[in-house]
Design an enzyme around this catalytic site. Structure first.
Site, PDB file in Angstrom:
ATOM      1  CG  ASN B 136      -1.819  -1.162   1.322  1.00 49.87           C
ATOM      2  OD1 ASN B 136      -2.329  -1.618   0.307  1.00 49.87           O
ATOM      3  ND2 ASN B 136      -2.048  -1.652   2.519  1.00 49.87           N
ATOM      4  CG  HIS B 147      10.682   3.317   6.689  1.00 50.23           C
ATOM      5  ND1 HIS B 147      11.811   3.776   7.313  1.00 50.23           N
ATOM      6  CD2 HIS B 147      11.113   2.369   5.811  1.00 50.23           C
ATOM      7  CE1 HIS B 147      12.869   3.148   6.840  1.00 50.23           C
ATOM      8  NE2 HIS B 147      12.480   2.293   5.931  1.00 50.23           N
ATOM      9  CG  HIS B 149       5.908  -0.773   5.190  1.00 50.52           C
ATOM     10  ND1 HIS B 149       5.633   0.574   5.378  1.00 50.52           N
ATOM     11  CD2 HIS B 149       4.771  -1.434   5.544  1.00 50.52           C
ATOM     12  CE1 HIS B 149       4.388   0.715   5.819  1.00 50.52           C
ATOM     13  NE2 HIS B 149       3.847  -0.484   5.927  1.00 50.52           N
ATOM     14  CD  GLN B 151       0.886  -4.538   5.406  1.00 51.54           C
ATOM     15  OE1 GLN B 151       0.363  -5.277   6.244  1.00 51.54           O
ATOM     16  NE2 GLN B 151       0.348  -3.386   5.028  1.00 51.54           N
TER      17      GLN B 151
END
Lengths: 53, 324
Positions: B136, B147, B149, B151
């Site tokens: 996302n 930050h 990232h 998933q």
């Protein structure tokens, strides 16, 4: 691609895996990976066939 | 507390995860929980002074390998199950202001290898039927940690949308004797208007059936059904096309474009899925530089998307956007 990884258990029990790429890692990244107290697992074999734990 | 509750009206599971109400929500600017833990610094999620790529169990997971008992027993009408599975966070850069598509190419290639490793590792778990890799990006999507990232959710069942795709591919193959994705790729190559970019291994299109104006699908050209099937050269090609699409998105309106990026691939339920095809889907919510496409009544309540654009037009726009 030659990849190393180390898995640890965080204080709360969660698993965390560090992935290390020796061919491109900076000194800081290499030192950080070496400082992790865990067994090294080799993900792929490339130029190196084995790694001392 | 999380559990699976069955929706008998739709024939699908809903996950309740009440502990997620208290998850980290826009931490103060001077605290980045996904940064390395510097000496004498505040402890973060990563207890090392530096890192390359790190993957860890989500602190507020919807699924756990040792799930709690459900809050209520369930019934024949309303079955309830433990939320067994895995939720992981993938941190691919220690820099808070980095973007996936602007990583040094070698780093992006390394991330593809990590994704493949996580897919293989999580697929081996007996209680996992589907490994879902996604990212996302942007507060418009609901991101609460700036930050960068990604998933990974490892579900104990095949989620509804991939399940529909799998069934459609299987039905098409049974009816025609041909692979649905091969026919889509052939149709797109012959038409040309919806192609955004391609290399030897992948093709990126705004689908004929796009639901978002700038939706892009990256589809493997050969019968690759999971990221782990890719050779090292295939992984390099994958990194290349991800970079191109990401940069085109950012150059579209000269700013970081919010999106959901997700991977659909072979389930790990032990069944044969040869009619399927590994592919990535991007859902950018903006339909113009300053107008969002909302999922309102028709989309959310009827499952019918209304797209204000034609795929041929937006594909041409994306095709013509520079990326190098």
């Amino acid at each position: 691609m030659y990849i190393e990884k180390k898995q640890i258990q965080k204080e709360d029990g969660r698993k965390l895996t560090y992935y290390h790429f020796p061919e491109t890692a900076t000194d800081s990244e290499t030192d950080a990976f070496k400082s992790v107290e865990a067994e090294v697992q080799i993900l792929k074999s490339g130029e190196k066939e084995s790694k001392d734990v | 507390m999380s559990e699976l509750r069955w929706n008998p009206t739709l024939g699908e599971w809903v996950v309740t995860a009440t502990h997620r109400q208290d998850r980290t929500f826009f931490p103060p600017p001077d605290y980045d929980p996904l940064a390395p833990t510097k000496p004498a610094g505040f402890p973060t999620e990563i207890p090392a002074a530096d890192y390359e790529i790190v993957v860890f169990d989500n602190k507020f997971p919807s699924f756990r390998s040792t799930p709690p008992e459900p809050s209520l027993p369930g019934s024949e009408l309303y079955p309830v199950r433990e939320a067994a599975g895995v939720c992981e966070v993938v941190c691919y850069t220690p820099q808070i202001d980095a973007e996936l598509h602007d990583l040094p190419f070698k780093k992006l290639e390394q991330l593809v290898h990590v994704w493949a490793d996580r897919y293989e590792e999580l697929s081996k778990l007996s209680y996992v039927d589907y490994v879902y890799i996604f990212e996302n990006r942007g507060k418009e999507i609901g991101v609460t940690l700036p930050h960068p990232h990604g998933q990974i959710y490892a579900y104990p069942f095949i989620p509804p949308i991939p399940a529909k795709e799998l069934e459609a591919a299987k039905t098409y193959q049974a009816r025609t004797g041909k692979n649905l994705y091969d026919d889509i790729i052939q149709a797109e190559m012959e038409d040309g208007r919806r192609i955004v970019w391609q290399n030897d291994v992948f093709i990126a299109i705004v689908p004929f059936y796009a639901r978002y104006p700038y939706e892009v699908h990256i589809i493997a050209k050969s019968n690759i059904t999971a990221i782990s099937d890719l050779s090292d050269e295939g992984k390099k090609s994958f990194a290349e096309i991800l970079r191109v699409i990401g940069r085109k998105y950012n150059n579209l309106w000269n700013r970081s474009l919010p999106y959901i990026m997700l991977m659909h691939q072979r389930p790990s339920d032990g069944a044969e899925h040869s009619s399927y095809r590994f592919h990535v889907e991007f859902y950018p919510p903006y339909r113009t530089p300053d107008k969002l496409k909302y999922l309102a009544g028709s989309e959310a309540g009827a499952g019918v998307y209304i797209n204000d654009t034609h795929a041929e037009v937006t594909a041409k726009t994306l095709r013509e956007v520079e990326w190098e």
